[in-house]
Design a protein around this motif. Structure first.
Motif, PDB file in Angstrom:
ATOM      1  N   VAL A 133       0.856  -1.187   0.000  1.00  0.00           N
ATOM      2  CA  VAL A 133       0.000   0.000   0.000  1.00  0.00           C
ATOM      3  C   VAL A 133       0.891   1.237   0.000  1.00  0.00           C
ATOM      4  O   VAL A 133       1.840   1.330   0.779  1.00  0.00           O
ATOM      5  CB  VAL A 133      -0.932   0.021   1.241  1.00  0.00           C
ATOM      6  N   ARG A 134       0.566   2.190  -0.873  1.00  0.00           N
ATOM      7  CA  ARG A 134       1.238   3.500  -0.887  1.00  0.00           C
ATOM      8  C   ARG A 134       0.328   4.459  -0.137  1.00  0.00           C
ATOM      9  O   ARG A 134      -0.875   4.528  -0.396  1.00  0.00           O
ATOM     10  CB  ARG A 134       1.451   3.968  -2.320  1.00  0.00           C
ATOM     11  N   TYR A 135       0.895   5.224   0.801  1.00  0.00           N
ATOM     12  CA  TYR A 135       0.101   6.142   1.617  1.00  0.00           C
ATOM     13  C   TYR A 135       0.979   7.246   2.174  1.00  0.00           C
ATOM     14  O   TYR A 135       2.207   7.137   2.181  1.00  0.00           O
ATOM     15  CB  TYR A 135      -0.606   5.402   2.758  1.00  0.00           C
ATOM     16  N   PHE A 136       0.340   8.322   2.643  1.00  0.00           N
ATOM     17  CA  PHE A 136       1.068   9.406   3.286  1.00  0.00           C
ATOM     18  C   PHE A 136       1.357   9.013   4.724  1.00  0.00           C
ATOM     19  O   PHE A 136       0.436   8.750   5.502  1.00  0.00           O
ATOM     20  CB  PHE A 136       0.280  10.719   3.260  1.00  0.00           C
ATOM     21  N   ALA A 137       2.640   8.983   5.076  1.00  0.00           N
ATOM     22  CA  ALA A 137       3.048   8.611   6.430  1.00  0.00           C
ATOM     23  C   ALA A 137       3.634   9.792   7.199  1.00  0.00           C
ATOM     24  O   ALA A 137       3.618   9.810   8.422  1.00  0.00           O
ATOM     25  CB  ALA A 137       4.087   7.484   6.374  1.00  0.00           C
ATOM     26  N   GLY A 138       4.169  10.774   6.495  1.00  0.00           N
ATOM     27  CA  GLY A 138       4.819  11.916   7.125  1.00  0.00           C
ATOM     28  C   GLY A 138       6.298  11.940   6.770  1.00  0.00           C
ATOM     29  O   GLY A 138       6.934  10.890   6.625  1.00  0.00           O
ATOM     30  N   ALA A 139       6.846  13.109   6.615  1.00  0.00           N
ATOM     31  CA  ALA A 139       8.228  13.271   6.155  1.00  0.00           C
ATOM     32  C   ALA A 139       9.253  12.707   7.129  1.00  0.00           C
ATOM     33  O   ALA A 139      10.341  12.315   6.712  1.00  0.00           O
ATOM     34  CB  ALA A 139       8.513  14.746   5.892  1.00  0.00           C
ATOM     35  N   ASP A 140       8.947  12.656   8.415  1.00  0.00           N
ATOM     36  CA  ASP A 140       9.918  12.203   9.409  1.00  0.00           C
ATOM     37  C   ASP A 140       9.809  10.710   9.721  1.00  0.00           C
ATOM     38  O   ASP A 140      10.453  10.219  10.643  1.00  0.00           O
ATOM     39  CB  ASP A 140       9.745  12.998  10.709  1.00  0.00           C
ATOM     40  N   VAL A 141       9.000   9.997   8.953  1.00  0.00           N
ATOM     41  CA  VAL A 141       8.781   8.575   9.205  1.00  0.00           C
ATOM     42  C   VAL A 141       9.822   7.751   8.449  1.00  0.00           C
ATOM     43  O   VAL A 141      10.027   7.959   7.250  1.00  0.00           O
ATOM     44  CB  VAL A 141       7.349   8.176   8.771  1.00  0.00           C
ATOM     45  N   PRO A 142      10.509   6.819   9.117  1.00  0.00           N
ATOM     46  CA  PRO A 142      11.464   5.963   8.416  1.00  0.00           C
ATOM     47  C   PRO A 142      10.792   5.222   7.257  1.00  0.00           C
ATOM     48  O   PRO A 142       9.678   4.717   7.385  1.00  0.00           O
ATOM     49  CB  PRO A 142      11.925   4.971   9.491  1.00  0.00           C
ATOM     50  N   GLY A 143      11.453   5.239   6.102  1.00  0.00           N
ATOM     51  CA  GLY A 143      10.920   4.571   4.922  1.00  0.00           C
ATOM     52  C   GLY A 143      10.069   5.467   4.045  1.00  0.00           C
ATOM     53  O   GLY A 143       9.705   5.089   2.937  1.00  0.00           O
TER      54      GLY A 143
END
Length: 163
Positions: A133-143
């Motif tokens: 799944v591709r999703y918005f996780a946040g810029a500071d999230v590993p990966g």
């Protein structure tokens, strides 16, 4: 890991006034067809909209779906046809075009809740395997990439969306 605080910050930074109740993602079928994915953390979602980012003519909506009963928990549906409780509303889904960026998000008919959107292109979909799944996780999230987008397993998506 995405927290509800992070998702809420995304909504407020985007100028959105509708509180966020979950997160939106995309995946693909075995034959590469796009599938919408929602993880609704609380309450429910009535529908979903796919729009083209940056459409110059103001007609940015590509397709809309509604769901009866409203979506709760993890739900998926084929973006090309609807199904799994999702009905295609007007307009009918069109073929996605190369070189364009699309965004998908969930909403409620009374604007009480929404899901954080996901941006993607045909190239992004081509890079996915079923179960990713591709999703918005946040810029500071590993990966996550520089835009804060992450590709992970469905289980990681579920865990990240509603910690």
């Amino acid at each position: 890991m995405v927290t509800c605080v992070g998702i809420a910050a995304l909504a407020s930074s985007a100028g959105c006034t509708v509180p966020v109740a979950g997160i939106t993602g995309v995946t693909v079928t075995e034959d590469g067809r796009p599938v919408g994915v929602l993880m609704v953390c609380h309450d429910c979602i009535d529908g979903s909209t796919l729009y083209e980012d940056g459409a110059q003519d103001g007609s940015d909506t590509v397709a809309e779906w509604s769901r009866t009963p409203p979506a709760e928990g993890l739900v998926t549906w084929p973006l090309t046809t609807g199904g799994g409780g999702w009905s295609v509303d007007d307009p009918m889904p069109a073929a996605l075009e190369k070189g364009r960026t699309y965004s998908l998000y969930g909403w409620t008919s009374d604007n009480s809740w929404s899901t954080a959107h996901v941006a993607f292109t045909l190239a992004d979909l081509a890079g996915l395997r079923p179960g990713q799944v591709r999703y918005f996780a946040g810029a500071d999230v590993p990966g996550a990439d520089r835009d804060g987008l992450r590709t992970a397993s469905t289980e990681e998506f579920r865990t990240d969306a509603c910690p």
